[in-house]
Each structure stands twice: as structure tokens, then as C-alpha cells.
Design a protein around this motif. Sequence first.
Motif, PDB file in Angstrom:
ATOM      1  N   THR A 167     -55.499  11.778 -12.804  1.00 29.75           N
ATOM      2  CA  THR A 167     -56.436  12.187 -13.846  1.00 29.75           C
ATOM      3  C   THR A 167     -57.712  11.343 -13.775  1.00 29.75           C
ATOM      4  N   ASN A 168     -58.843  12.029 -13.690  1.00 26.92           N
ATOM      5  CA  ASN A 168     -60.151  11.367 -13.698  1.00 26.92           C
ATOM      6  C   ASN A 168     -60.354  10.335 -12.589  1.00 26.92           C
ATOM      7  N   ARG A 169     -59.596  10.465 -11.513  1.00 32.17           N
ATOM      8  CA  ARG A 169     -59.880   9.611 -10.349  1.00 32.17           C
ATOM      9  C   ARG A 169     -61.033  10.266  -9.601  1.00 32.17           C
ATOM     10  N   SER A 170     -61.715   9.473  -8.744  1.00 33.79           N
ATOM     11  CA  SER A 170     -62.842  10.054  -8.009  1.00 33.79           C
ATOM     12  C   SER A 170     -62.334  10.989  -6.921  1.00 33.79           C
ATOM     13  N   ALA A 171     -63.212  11.909  -6.512  1.00 36.56           N
ATOM     14  CA  ALA A 171     -62.825  12.954  -5.566  1.00 36.56           C
ATOM     15  C   ALA A 171     -62.249  12.367  -4.280  1.00 36.56           C
ATOM     16  N   PHE A 172     -62.886  11.287  -3.782  1.00 36.08           N
ATOM     17  CA  PHE A 172     -62.399  10.760  -2.495  1.00 36.08           C
ATOM     18  C   PHE A 172     -61.031  10.090  -2.633  1.00 36.08           C
ATOM     19  N   GLU A 173     -60.760   9.514  -3.811  1.00 39.01           N
ATOM     20  CA  GLU A 173     -59.432   8.907  -4.003  1.00 39.01           C
ATOM     21  C   GLU A 173     -58.357   9.988  -4.035  1.00 39.01           C
ATOM     22  N   ILE A 174     -58.672  11.098  -4.715  1.00 38.46           N
ATOM     23  CA  ILE A 174     -57.710  12.198  -4.805  1.00 38.46           C
ATOM     24  C   ILE A 174     -57.470  12.793  -3.428  1.00 38.46           C
ATOM     25  N   ASN A 175     -58.559  12.902  -2.646  1.00 43.14           N
ATOM     26  CA  ASN A 175     -58.416  13.415  -1.286  1.00 43.14           C
ATOM     27  C   ASN A 175     -57.538  12.490  -0.447  1.00 43.14           C
ATOM     28  N   ARG A 176     -57.762  11.191  -0.582  1.00 47.36           N
ATOM     29  CA  ARG A 176     -56.964  10.227   0.186  1.00 47.36           C
ATOM     30  C   ARG A 176     -55.496  10.284  -0.214  1.00 47.36           C
ATOM     31  N   ALA A 177     -55.241  10.695  -1.476  1.00 44.43           N
ATOM     32  CA  ALA A 177     -53.855  10.774  -1.935  1.00 44.43           C
ATOM     33  C   ALA A 177     -53.148  12.010  -1.369  1.00 44.43           C
ATOM     34  N   ASN A 188     -74.718  11.312   9.104  1.00 44.60           N
ATOM     35  CA  ASN A 188     -75.282  12.659   9.243  1.00 44.60           C
ATOM     36  C   ASN A 188     -74.664  13.612   8.220  1.00 44.60           C
ATOM     37  N   ALA A 189     -73.363  13.480   8.040  1.00 37.92           N
ATOM     38  CA  ALA A 189     -72.658  14.367   7.107  1.00 37.92           C
ATOM     39  C   ALA A 189     -73.175  14.158   5.685  1.00 37.92           C
ATOM     40  N   VAL A 190     -73.392  12.901   5.305  1.00 40.03           N
ATOM     41  CA  VAL A 190     -73.908  12.601   3.971  1.00 40.03           C
ATOM     42  C   VAL A 190     -75.339  13.123   3.822  1.00 40.03           C
ATOM     43  N   ARG A 191     -76.103  13.070   4.920  1.00 43.47           N
ATOM     44  CA  ARG A 191     -77.451  13.637   4.899  1.00 43.47           C
ATOM     45  C   ARG A 191     -77.393  15.141   4.621  1.00 43.47           C
ATOM     46  N   ASP A 192     -76.492  15.839   5.323  1.00 44.05           N
ATOM     47  CA  ASP A 192     -76.413  17.297   5.207  1.00 44.05           C
ATOM     48  C   ASP A 192     -75.820  17.735   3.880  1.00 44.05           C
ATOM     49  N   ASN A 193     -74.795  17.037   3.411  1.00 45.89           N
ATOM     50  CA  ASN A 193     -74.030  17.527   2.267  1.00 45.89           C
ATOM     51  C   ASN A 193     -73.198  16.396   1.671  1.00 45.89           C
ATOM     52  N   PRO A 194     -73.850  15.544   0.854  1.00 45.51           N
ATOM     53  CA  PRO A 194     -73.132  14.373   0.337  1.00 45.51           C
ATOM     54  C   PRO A 194     -71.889  14.742  -0.463  1.00 45.51           C
ATOM     55  N   GLU A 195     -71.958  15.860  -1.214  1.00 48.89           N
ATOM     56  CA  GLU A 195     -70.825  16.180  -2.071  1.00 48.89           C
ATOM     57  C   GLU A 195     -69.563  16.462  -1.263  1.00 48.89           C
ATOM     58  N   ARG A 196     -69.736  17.200  -0.161  1.00 48.44           N
ATOM     59  CA  ARG A 196     -68.543  17.566   0.609  1.00 48.44           C
ATOM     60  C   ARG A 196     -67.846  16.340   1.190  1.00 48.44           C
ATOM     61  N   THR A 197     -68.623  15.301   1.537  1.00 44.14           N
ATOM     62  CA  THR A 197     -67.985  14.118   2.124  1.00 44.14           C
ATOM     63  C   THR A 197     -66.984  13.492   1.162  1.00 44.14           C
ATOM     64  N   GLU A 198     -67.234  13.668  -0.140  1.00 44.47           N
ATOM     65  CA  GLU A 198     -66.318  13.103  -1.136  1.00 44.47           C
ATOM     66  C   GLU A 198     -64.963  13.800  -1.078  1.00 44.47           C
ATOM     67  N   PHE A 199     -64.987  15.074  -0.637  1.00 43.28           N
ATOM     68  CA  PHE A 199     -63.743  15.846  -0.608  1.00 43.28           C
ATOM     69  C   PHE A 199     -63.051  15.771   0.747  1.00 43.28           C
ATOM     70  N   ILE A 200     -63.577  14.942   1.647  1.00 41.51           N
ATOM     71  CA  ILE A 200     -62.841  14.649   2.881  1.00 41.51           C
ATOM     72  C   ILE A 200     -62.562  13.151   2.951  1.00 41.51           C
ATOM     73  N   GLY A 201     -62.538  12.533   1.792  1.00 37.89           N
ATOM     74  CA  GLY A 201     -62.053  11.158   1.704  1.00 37.89           C
ATOM     75  C   GLY A 201     -63.101  10.071   1.691  1.00 37.89           C
ATOM     76  N   TYR A 202     -64.396  10.451   1.766  1.00 39.00           N
ATOM     77  CA  TYR A 202     -65.419   9.420   1.871  1.00 39.00           C
ATOM     78  C   TYR A 202     -66.151   9.182   0.557  1.00 39.00           C
ATOM     79  N   ASN A 203     -66.494   7.921   0.349  1.00 39.27           N
ATOM     80  CA  ASN A 203     -67.360   7.532  -0.744  1.00 39.27           C
ATOM     81  C   ASN A 203     -68.787   7.585  -0.190  1.00 39.27           C
ATOM     82  N   SER A 204     -69.535   8.626  -0.577  1.00 40.12           N
ATOM     83  CA  SER A 204     -70.842   8.839   0.061  1.00 40.12           C
ATOM     84  C   SER A 204     -71.808   7.694  -0.240  1.00 40.12           C
ATOM     85  N   GLN A 205     -71.635   7.071  -1.398  1.00 39.91           N
ATOM     86  CA  GLN A 205     -72.500   5.945  -1.734  1.00 39.91           C
ATOM     87  C   GLN A 205     -72.287   4.788  -0.756  1.00 39.91           C
TER      88      GLN A 205
END
Lengths: 249, 424
Positions: A69-79, B199-216
Motif C-alpha cells: 500500500t502506497n509504496r513507490s512504483a519501482f518498489e512494487i515492481n521490484r517486489a 536514455n530511457a528516462v529522457r524518453d519516458n521517465p514514468e515508464r522507468t518507474e514501472f520497470i524497477g527504476y527510480n528515475s530521480q
Amino acid sequence: MNAALQLKDVHKSFGKTEIIRGVDLEIREGERHAVIGPNGAGKSTLYNLISGRFPVSSGAIRLRDQDITNRSAFEINRAGLCRSFQVTNLFHRMSVLDNVRCGALFSLGHKYAFWKFVSRQKDVAERADDILERIGLSGKRDWPAGMLSYADQRALELGVTIAGGGDVILLDEPTAGMSHSEIAQAVALIRRISTGKTLMIVEHDMGVVFDLADRISVLVYGEVIATGTPEEIRNSAQVKEAYLGTEAT
Amino acid sequence: MTAPGTFVARYGIWIFGAVLLLIMPHVFTSSFALNLMSQMGVLIIFSLAYNMLLGQGGMLSFGHAIYFGLAGYFTIHYLNFVYDDIAPYIPVSLFPLLGGCVGLFFGTLVGYVSTRRAGTTFAMISLGFGEMVTALTLILVAIFNGEDGIQTDRVVGPEPLGISYGPNIEVYYLIAVWVLVAAAAMYALTKTPFGRMSNAVRDNPERTEFIGYNSQRIRWLAFALSSFFAGLAGSLHAINFEHVGFEQVSALTSGLVLFMAYIGGVGHFAGPVIGAVLITFLNGTLTTYTEAWQLYLGVLFVAVIMFFPGGLAGLIIMHQPIWRIDTRLLAPLTVPYLLFIGALLVSLIGFIGLVELLIYKTSRLGAAHDLTIFGITMDPSGVVPWISFAIVMAVGVYAIRKAFPVAAGAWNTAIDQARARAAQ
């Protein structure tokens, strides 16, 4: 039966508007679970809550034995949870191969490494070859993602989603905007990639839903009004009423 | 091992670059040329570092000179400390590494704040930090010595291998070696997981978050590494000039590196190299001929942004699909391109003439002597030069409008032919 994904009394409001109004949902380990419902029922919002794109207003979401719940997207993906997007969401200036590789890098432990070459990593190459083979884009691996046809982009969207090896897969309208022949191929593809994994799918095409799903949940106005096998859902008077009732308005 | 063909394809351009760096001082032997080439080297490193942010990572910074300049200040101070026996001796050849660490330190610090957001927010924060540090260099006189800046003598300590860095040619070769090392390192970085994800963060930062990366975190890492190379360049600048002033941290230098990267082309690794060489060359040569150099640079920048957003490298790369298939397909392009370049030159002559006349009239009002433009002496108080240049410019602009579609059409034809051949 173990739950791969469990939602308990999840609420989400945007300002004063409550979009998700107390959703309880259980996705069982290894099943293919479809979520259907009329437009504006909150299906995409529900996905965004589960995958960490938005925080929930209240309630709890569990991925197996972890509270996400309310974890960041990348943490959830890693899980271990991966999701696709309704609107194609790729790295459009990068090649098809690099899109898939990027999807695989973190999960294979390469993370933020700046001391090794991507092309020398055997595990990445094998994973990428395998995914490209499965999504049928081996022949277009060097194309920039932005140059692909719509159907190919949808396939690549799936490829990037599953490249990280997550075993709970959330697909958001994977066949939206496709022709009949393309849909048949997409369904076969989804069946292949979800074998041995847990799949949750939002879909408008009822043919696809009844073809793929082991169980179906019906979401109407931010609430799950029924969950059951395709047979049960088809015969449910409640679903018929809700669906037809909302369709009519 | 790799086949000779792939060896040449992979390393040929690097060997060519190394040989070029080696022989250039023997081709252009004047001390003016040597100084210019040393500056080019420094700015090649700096603009490549800058493009790690802009082209590779999609971050537009208006304050990247901070890391360049602060490393320069540090280098000067350290050289002076060594001279005064306060600090331990380090070979001057290794100073750029030290400067790089200074850049890395400040880049890590500032980047932690500024890379939290991308886009406009990032750009604004970079501008703010740039102004802040520039102000500090003027306020903290004890460290930065205000507008005068600080200076040093780079000849300190023992002379390993007989290299004292007294003669400029030795500094040139020091810079040349670091250009190769830094460029190779930055190129290698683009091939790593970090580089791909940048490069991926340049193209689409949001998607990188959903493949496990912290774009920041990727932006932060890119920022820190880029600052390292900016610091490396700044250190070489300090060694080259034996002086660093507030200009080196100011918006002037930040703007210059932005211009270099953009005019050269941010979409290709070599783009900033082309930009750095061209702008440094024009900067070094044209300032002796005209007071309006900054104006011409601005016009060049605007023209590139508007008409060739890919920069000079982009112009070259758009022909790659053609020469890959058959270089002979480029032959029909020659005449249309020459026509276009000719039209461009004609309009430039008119434009430059008008600008020079204007500057003459406004800055030396009342001066009675004649003005010489393009080797033609004229009386600027009469109307004839004004009308003549205006006509030349009008003709040029008209010719550009006619020649451009022809040149573009020729390119289209060639690329269609190349594609048709590729499809066979």
C-alpha cells in the motif's frame, strides 16, 4: 487457495469525487483474472493504485505476504508486480531491442551499473532474445520503437512489461484499438506470456475476456459487484442489471 | 578476436581522432593556432559532459559552468599551495582527475536537489544555482578574488619525463590525451546499464518507474557523472590559461556550452565535438574582425534551433541511410546543396554588411573615416552601401526560398532510392 494480490476496502478520491469506493478483491496464485465494467467504473484507477502510480485514500493492498500500500512504483515492481499501459508507453527514440533490455536490466541485478557494458551481459541478451521471440519482433529489433506499427507497439508494450520477469502481470486493455486478426494473435500471445504466472487483465472485448479468464470481477462505479467464473458472471442477474442499467443511461 | 572489418568500424574513428590530435600542432604551427586548439580540446570535453545531461538524459541545464569553474578555481589554488609548500605535490598531468572530483562533489550535492524534478523545474533550479555561485565568486573575495579572478604558475615541482608544462605545446598534448580518455569514457558510459536507462528516462521517465527504476536516481547519477567531466575540463582550462575568473562559473560559460552542444547536435554523441570545434574556431577568429560576433552566434543558434533542430551532426546523420546503401546516391545531391549553400552565403553577406554598417553608425557616430567590409572600402554615411547590402540580402533570402525545396527534394529522392534498394 493463496492470494497473489489482495485488496482490502480500498478507497480513492480525487478531491471530493470518490472514484474507488471500497474495493475488496483477491487475485489467486496462478489464475487469469479479468476485470470488466463500464467506462468510468474506475478500472484504470484501480490499476494505478495497485501499481503505485497513485496513493490510495484508504485501505490496504498486499502482494503475497508484502504490504505494498502506497509504496513507490519501482518498489512494487521490484517486489514482482509488472504492468502494461492502456496508452502505449515506450521509450520511443530507443530501439526495440533496447526497450526490452531496459525492461530486463534491473531485475537481472544490473541496476544503475556504469562499469559494465549492456551488450556484454549474457543474461540480458538471453532474456531479450527470448522476449523478442515471444512477442514476434525479433526481425525488427533495431527499429526505433516510435517507428513500429500500432499492433507492434502493443506487442512491445507487453514485451517491456514482462521483461523484468515479474510473476504478477497486470495488463490494461492490451487489445484496445486492434483489428480482429490482431486480437486473435494478441490473445495467443497473452496466453503464452502468462503461463505459470498470475494475470490480471482489464479488457473491453468480451470475447477476449471469456476466452482468457479463469475468473472475472465486475467493477461498477468504484465497487466490485460480483466475482466468479465466466459461467457465473454470464448468468448473474445482478451483473446483467448493473451492466445494462449503466449502459442504458 | 574481432575481425579486421569490425575492428576498423569500432575503433577507426578513435584512431583517426588520436592521429588528428597528434599531427594538428605540426600542421598549424602558430602559437595562436595552438592556443585555439587547446581551447577546443577543453571545450570538447566540457560540451560532451554537458550533452550527457541534455542529449543523453534530457536535462536542460543553464548552470553547468559551476562545476567547470569551481574545478578551475580549485586547480589554481592547489597549484599555488604546491608552490608555497602547503599542499603535497601531485603531477600536473593528473590535476584533471582532481578537478573531476571537485566537479563530482559539487554535482552530487547540487544534483541531489535539482534532479528531483525534470523539465522546466530542473532548468530553473540550474539557473538559480548558476547565479548563486556566480554571486558567491564575487562576494567571497578571499577565495575567488572578485572580478580579477585568481592566477597561478603551472610550472611547479619536479618535472617527470622532462615535462615541465612551461611550453604551450606540452599543455596542448596534455589536453589532447585527456580529450581522448574523457571522450572514450563518456562514450563507454552510453553503453552501460546506467547509460541506457539515462536514455530511457529522457524518453519516458514514468515508464522507468514501472520497470524497477527510480528515475530521480538515474538523473542524479547522470548529473554527478556529467559534473565530473565538466570539472575535468575546468581543471584543464585552468592549467591552460593559468587564470580563472568569475566568467568561468557564470551564465556566459553555461550558455556557451549549451550553444556548442545544440549547434553541434545533441542527438548524436559526436555532435558536441563538432559544436565545440566550430564555435571555438569562430570565437577565436571572428572576434578580431567584428564586434558583433556574439550577435552572429545568436543568429546561428536561432537558425539551427528553428531549421535544423538536429544540429550539424543531425544534418550529417540524415544522410547515413543513403551512404550505407551506396555512396554514389549522394552524387545528385551535390548541385542542389551547393546552390543552397551559395544562396545562404549571399544572404549572409547582405546581413553581415547591414549589421556592420549599423554598428559603425551607432558606436562611432561622427567618425569621418571610411569603413571596410569584405575588403571593399565604402563611405558609411551615404545610402549606397545600405541599399546595396539590403538588395544582396533580399536576393539571398529569395534564393534560399527557391533553393531549399530543391535541396530537400533531392534528399527525399535519394533517401527513397536508398530505401527501395534496401527493400530489394
